[in-house]
Design a protein around this motif. Structure first.
Motif, PDB file in Angstrom:
ATOM      1  N   ALA A 423     -11.607   7.041  12.916  1.00  0.00           N
ATOM      2  CA  ALA A 423     -10.654   8.026  12.407  1.00  0.00           C
ATOM      3  C   ALA A 423      -9.349   7.315  12.096  1.00  0.00           C
ATOM      4  CB  ALA A 423     -10.432   9.129  13.429  1.00  0.00           C
ATOM      5  N   GLY A 424      -8.987   7.320  10.834  1.00  0.00           N
ATOM      6  CA  GLY A 424      -7.774   6.625  10.429  1.00  0.00           C
ATOM      7  C   GLY A 424      -6.903   7.479   9.545  1.00  0.00           C
ATOM      8  N   ILE A 425      -5.795   6.914   9.143  1.00  0.00           N
ATOM      9  CA  ILE A 425      -4.875   7.573   8.217  1.00  0.00           C
ATOM     10  C   ILE A 425      -4.152   6.505   7.424  1.00  0.00           C
ATOM     11  CG2 ILE A 425      -2.749   7.637   9.593  1.00  0.00           C
ATOM     12  CD1 ILE A 425      -4.257  10.609   7.635  1.00  0.00           C
ATOM     13  N   GLU A 426      -3.780   6.812   6.190  1.00  0.00           N
ATOM     14  CA  GLU A 426      -2.874   5.954   5.438  1.00  0.00           C
ATOM     15  C   GLU A 426      -1.498   6.605   5.485  1.00  0.00           C
ATOM     16  OE1 GLU A 426      -2.216   3.619   1.196  1.00  0.00           O
ATOM     17  OE2 GLU A 426      -3.677   5.263   1.277  1.00  0.00           O
ATOM     18  N   ALA A 427      -0.666   6.081   6.367  1.00  0.00           N
ATOM     19  CA  ALA A 427       0.701   6.573   6.499  1.00  0.00           C
ATOM     20  C   ALA A 427       1.567   5.955   5.416  1.00  0.00           C
ATOM     21  CB  ALA A 427       1.241   6.236   7.877  1.00  0.00           C
ATOM     22  N   ASN A 428       2.719   6.538   5.207  1.00  0.00           N
ATOM     23  CA  ASN A 428       3.623   6.089   4.159  1.00  0.00           C
ATOM     24  C   ASN A 428       4.824   5.369   4.750  1.00  0.00           C
ATOM     25  OD1 ASN A 428       2.399   7.563   1.694  1.00  0.00           O
ATOM     26  ND2 ASN A 428       2.514   9.114   3.301  1.00  0.00           N
ATOM     27  N   VAL A 429       5.033   4.140   4.299  1.00  0.00           N
ATOM     28  CA  VAL A 429       6.190   3.366   4.739  1.00  0.00           C
ATOM     29  C   VAL A 429       7.375   3.793   3.890  1.00  0.00           C
ATOM     30  CG1 VAL A 429       7.168   1.063   4.994  1.00  0.00           C
ATOM     31  CG2 VAL A 429       4.724   1.430   5.410  1.00  0.00           C
ATOM     32  N   ASP A 430       8.367   4.405   4.506  1.00  0.00           N
ATOM     33  CA  ASP A 430       9.518   4.875   3.736  1.00  0.00           C
ATOM     34  C   ASP A 430      10.446   3.715   3.387  1.00  0.00           C
ATOM     35  OD1 ASP A 430      11.191   4.339   5.943  1.00  0.00           O
ATOM     36  OD2 ASP A 430      11.262   6.426   6.582  1.00  0.00           O
ATOM     37  N   ALA A 431      11.549   3.998   2.735  1.00  0.00           N
ATOM     38  CA  ALA A 431      12.438   2.957   2.227  1.00  0.00           C
ATOM     39  C   ALA A 431      13.030   2.096   3.337  1.00  0.00           C
ATOM     40  CB  ALA A 431      13.566   3.589   1.406  1.00  0.00           C
ATOM     41  N   VAL A 449      -3.320   2.648   8.764  1.00  0.00           N
ATOM     42  CA  VAL A 449      -2.927   1.798   7.640  1.00  0.00           C
ATOM     43  C   VAL A 449      -1.613   2.364   7.127  1.00  0.00           C
ATOM     44  CG1 VAL A 449      -3.546   0.965   5.340  1.00  0.00           C
ATOM     45  CG2 VAL A 449      -5.342   1.379   7.048  1.00  0.00           C
ATOM     46  N   ALA A 450      -0.610   1.523   6.964  1.00  0.00           N
ATOM     47  CA  ALA A 450       0.699   1.984   6.481  1.00  0.00           C
ATOM     48  C   ALA A 450       1.018   1.285   5.166  1.00  0.00           C
ATOM     49  CB  ALA A 450       1.782   1.698   7.507  1.00  0.00           C
ATOM     50  N   SER A 451       1.336   2.075   4.148  1.00  0.00           N
ATOM     51  CA  SER A 451       1.515   1.523   2.800  1.00  0.00           C
ATOM     52  C   SER A 451       2.774   2.062   2.150  1.00  0.00           C
ATOM     53  CB  SER A 451       0.312   1.884   1.906  1.00  0.00           C
ATOM     54  OG  SER A 451      -0.913   1.569   2.517  1.00  0.00           O
ATOM     55  N   THR A 452       3.293   1.291   1.192  1.00  0.00           N
ATOM     56  CA  THR A 452       4.442   1.748   0.402  1.00  0.00           C
ATOM     57  C   THR A 452       3.946   2.468  -0.845  1.00  0.00           C
ATOM     58  OG1 THR A 452       4.513  -0.369  -0.749  1.00  0.00           O
ATOM     59  CG2 THR A 452       5.920  -0.138   1.168  1.00  0.00           C
ATOM     60  N   VAL A 478      -2.620  -1.991  10.134  1.00  0.00           N
ATOM     61  CA  VAL A 478      -2.787  -2.691   8.854  1.00  0.00           C
ATOM     62  C   VAL A 478      -1.643  -2.309   7.927  1.00  0.00           C
ATOM     63  CG1 VAL A 478      -4.283  -3.046   6.840  1.00  0.00           C
ATOM     64  CG2 VAL A 478      -5.309  -2.638   9.091  1.00  0.00           C
ATOM     65  N   LEU A 479      -0.991  -3.308   7.329  1.00  0.00           N
ATOM     66  CA  LEU A 479      -0.007  -3.048   6.275  1.00  0.00           C
ATOM     67  C   LEU A 479      -0.768  -3.007   4.959  1.00  0.00           C
ATOM     68  CD1 LEU A 479       3.044  -2.702   5.620  1.00  0.00           C
ATOM     69  CD2 LEU A 479       3.065  -5.150   5.096  1.00  0.00           C
ATOM     70  N   GLY A 480      -0.902  -1.821   4.387  1.00  0.00           N
ATOM     71  CA  GLY A 480      -1.712  -1.645   3.182  1.00  0.00           C
ATOM     72  C   GLY A 480      -0.978  -2.047   1.921  1.00  0.00           C
ATOM     73  N   HIS A 481      -1.742  -2.520   0.929  1.00  0.00           N
ATOM     74  CA  HIS A 481      -1.216  -3.002  -0.372  1.00  0.00           C
ATOM     75  C   HIS A 481       0.296  -3.236  -0.328  1.00  0.00           C
ATOM     76  CE1 HIS A 481      -0.109   1.225  -1.372  1.00  0.00           C
ATOM     77  NE2 HIS A 481      -1.379   1.580  -1.207  1.00  0.00           N
ATOM     78  N   PRO A 482       0.715  -4.351   0.270  1.00  0.00           N
ATOM     79  CA  PRO A 482       2.127  -4.546   0.623  1.00  0.00           C
ATOM     80  C   PRO A 482       3.130  -4.406  -0.513  1.00  0.00           C
ATOM     81  CG  PRO A 482       0.786  -6.126   1.803  1.00  0.00           C
ATOM     82  CD  PRO A 482      -0.131  -5.426   0.847  1.00  0.00           C
ATOM     83  N   SER A 483       2.796  -4.854  -1.717  1.00  0.00           N
ATOM     84  CA  SER A 483       3.791  -4.775  -2.791  1.00  0.00           C
ATOM     85  C   SER A 483       3.791  -3.426  -3.487  1.00  0.00           C
ATOM     86  CB  SER A 483       3.537  -5.878  -3.837  1.00  0.00           C
ATOM     87  OG  SER A 483       2.496  -5.514  -4.724  1.00  0.00           O
ATOM     88  N   GLY A 484       2.688  -2.690  -3.386  1.00  0.00           N
ATOM     89  CA  GLY A 484       2.579  -1.434  -4.119  1.00  0.00           C
ATOM     90  C   GLY A 484       2.405  -1.598  -5.610  1.00  0.00           C
TER      91      GLY A 484
END
Length: 583
Positions: A423-431, A449-452, A478-484
């Protein structure tokens, strides 16, 4: 702040305009510098800000003169010499050279003869019959320009690897069915698994080149023939150009090595050979230690290799270097010392830790996605739908309550499945580098997983600080797709890949290679910086339907371009080890 890509773009324009002005040698130097600047793992503008001139000149292909221009551009936003060149040759060089057969030299000649500066000027001149009157041109060239104007306007970008490689596989399958073909392989950037490619290059070994070229021209998938000759032919399949070259079997290995590139790799390899009394070219490896200096020619000396590609490296006492590594980032020295990495393979991957379902913006149920993962032969699989947050629009992100509801359903699917379902989630890395999940949700999940997805225009220093802050968050696995980034659409964040790697290594946070062919984020040089720093890597597909679980192919080869071995990648680990790693 000027990005590496922006700086590289200025040098690429410099090279084209110099070539259009019939300047020799300098264009090559600028192109080499541009390639190394674009792929450099750290923001070069930081070196300028820090006054670290030595670090700038340490970049391959960047000498004193080019370093001066980098500093000038970062500090002023312009390069005076480039501005003067633009004034002398006011050509939309990038647009015009998208026309098939119109390179920088041709663009320069059209400007001098007809005053052509833009695609519109070129179209007007061609329709008026003026182009064919220029020496070296003719009705066929003029017609080719007219036929390719629309294509040049629409494309404007290189093709994505994920779009071009399947076509390359089709080309190979077709050629393998041609009786006269003894061996065939792709070459160029597509064999190096570069994220975008200019065209598909294919090499064939045959004793009957004419028969192979005739068969290639007659392939059912061909939409248009661009050119054809006794040793090569070019066609268009859809929007992609396919170039075929035929060679005799005894020169297939040397030709494959030569045409695979990269240019920088080949230059360094040739210099390595010269230092050892050898000469390398597309025709073979030659011992020229006893050849007089004045003797010229491509096949001079004793030919010692050429039938196989491995033999070309063996002739120099080197291990065979996988195509993904041929970027002139230390691979020749590693091969000489027996220190090439044991690169991971597709078969090493045991699971996927980032995918989506119909709960957010995916197209299928949890059960359908899990079935797809099981069909891939995986031991484990994670659902990581979007959480609410910046950059997630249209109500696709899940609230904390919805996440907890989904966790219950995932547990039920896991209990009934032959593979482990996380069970996972892709959280959003804010500014600022933060995520917005409650402690209850964090405790309920197996993987975060946290992504921008927003604020992707930050300068490199701010972006690096933001991403490091996310890496330091103990909840994030996990830091997801780091550059976005989105290839051919947006560049995403510019950041210090080495700094990210060090932070990830210290905090046991995996850096993602997002396998979606529109992302491939991280990319080769950034993966290499992370691996060298000791950071764990995760290769995930970001799949939104079962078929896109196949994206893993692109991620694996991208990680190979970063020198990644199986143990560097967390989703090659056995189930119990990956459970221990996850938060």
């Amino acid at each position: 702040m000027a990005t590496n890509a922006e700086i590289a773009g200025r040098f690429e324009e410099f090279a084209d305009l110099l070539e259009a002005d019939d300047v020799e040698y300098k264009p090559r130097a600028y192109r080499r510098a541009a390639e190394h600047v674009r792929g450099h793992p750290r923001p070069i503008a930081d070196y300028v800000d820090d006054g670290d001139r030595e670090a700038i000149e340490d970049i391959d292909g960047v000498g004193e003169a080019i370093a001066d221009k980098i500093v000038e551009y970062v500090e002023t936003g312009e390069i005076e010499e480039l501005e003067e060149l633009r004034a002398e040759l006011p050509i939309d060089i990038a647009d015009i050279t998208r026309i098939e057969g119109v390179g920088p030299k041709t663009a320069g000649k059209l400007y001098r003869e007809l005053g052509i500066e833009t695609l519109d000027d070129l179209e007007e001149a061609a329709e008026a019959g003026e182009v064919q009157e220029v020496k070296g041109f003719g009705p066929k060239t003029e017609q080719n320009i007219l036929e390719n104007l629309e294509f040049a306007r629409e494309v404007g970008q290189r093709q994505l690897l994920g779009e071009a490689r399947p076509l390359a596989d089709d080309v190979l399958a077709f050629l393998e069915s041609v009786e006269a073909v003894e061996r065939c392989e792709v070459a160029g950037s597509i064999r190096r698994w570069q994220e975008t490619i200019g065209d598909v290059d294919v090499l064939v070994a045959t004793e009957d080149g004419e028969a192979v070229i005739d068969a290639f021209r007659g392939w059912d998938s061909v939409d248009d023939e661009i050119e054809s000759g006794p040793e090569k032919a070019s066609v268009r399949v859809g929007e992609i150009r396919v170039d075929l070259r035929v060679v005799v079997p005894e020169e297939f290995g040397s030709a494959l090595q030569y045409f695979t590139g990269s240019k920088d790799h080949n230059v360094s390899l040739r210099n390595y050979a010269i230092d050892r009394g050898m000469k390398l070219n597309e025709y073979g490896a030659f011992d020229v230690s006893n050849v007089e200096d004045e003797v010229a020619g491509q096949r001079v000396g004793e030919r010692v290799a050429g039938e196989t590609e491995a033999g070309m490296y063996e002739a120099l006492g080197l291990e065979w270097i996988p195509p993904e590594l041929r970027t002139d980032r230390g691979e020749i020295e590693a091969a000489a010392n027996g220190e090439l990495p044991d690169l991971l393979t597709r078969e090493d991957v045991r699971g996927d830790l980032h995918s989506h379902t119909e709960w957010s913006d995916g197209n299928n149920t949890i059960e359908e996605m899990v079935d797809g993962a099981a069909a891939m032969g995986y031991d484990y699989y994670a659902v990581a739908d979007h959480a609410e947050g910046p950059g997630i629009v249209g109500g696709m992100g899940l609230s904390d309550t919805e996440i907890l509801e989904q966790v219950e359903q995932i547990r039920e699917v896991d209990a009934a499945s032959d593979i482990a379902v996380f069970a996972g989630i892709e959280a959003n890395v804010d500014a600022e580098g933060e995520i917005d999940l409650s402690d209850e949700v964090i405790d309920a999940l197996d993987v975060i997983v946290a992504s921008t997805h927003s604020a992707l225009d930050q300068d490199a220093e701010t972006a690096t600080d933001r991403l490091v802050r996310a890496i330091e968050n103990p909840a994030i696995d996990v830091l997801g797709h780091p550059s976005g980034r989105l290839l051919n659409e947006r560049s995403g964040l510019d950041f210090d890949a080495t700094a990210l790697g060090r932070a990830a290594a210290e905090h046991d946070t995996a850096l993602e290679v997002n396998s979606n062919p529109r992302r491939l984020d991280l990319w080769g040089s950034a993966v290499q910086a992370a691996v060298e720093a000791g950071a764990p890597i995760a290769i995930n597909t970001d799949a939104h339907q079962p078929s896109t679980l196949e994206y893993m192919r692109w991620g694996v080869h991208t990680a190979r371009r970063g020198w990644a071995e199986a143990d560097d990648v967390i989703n090659t680990w056995e189930l119990e080890k990956i459970r221990e790693f996850l938060h």
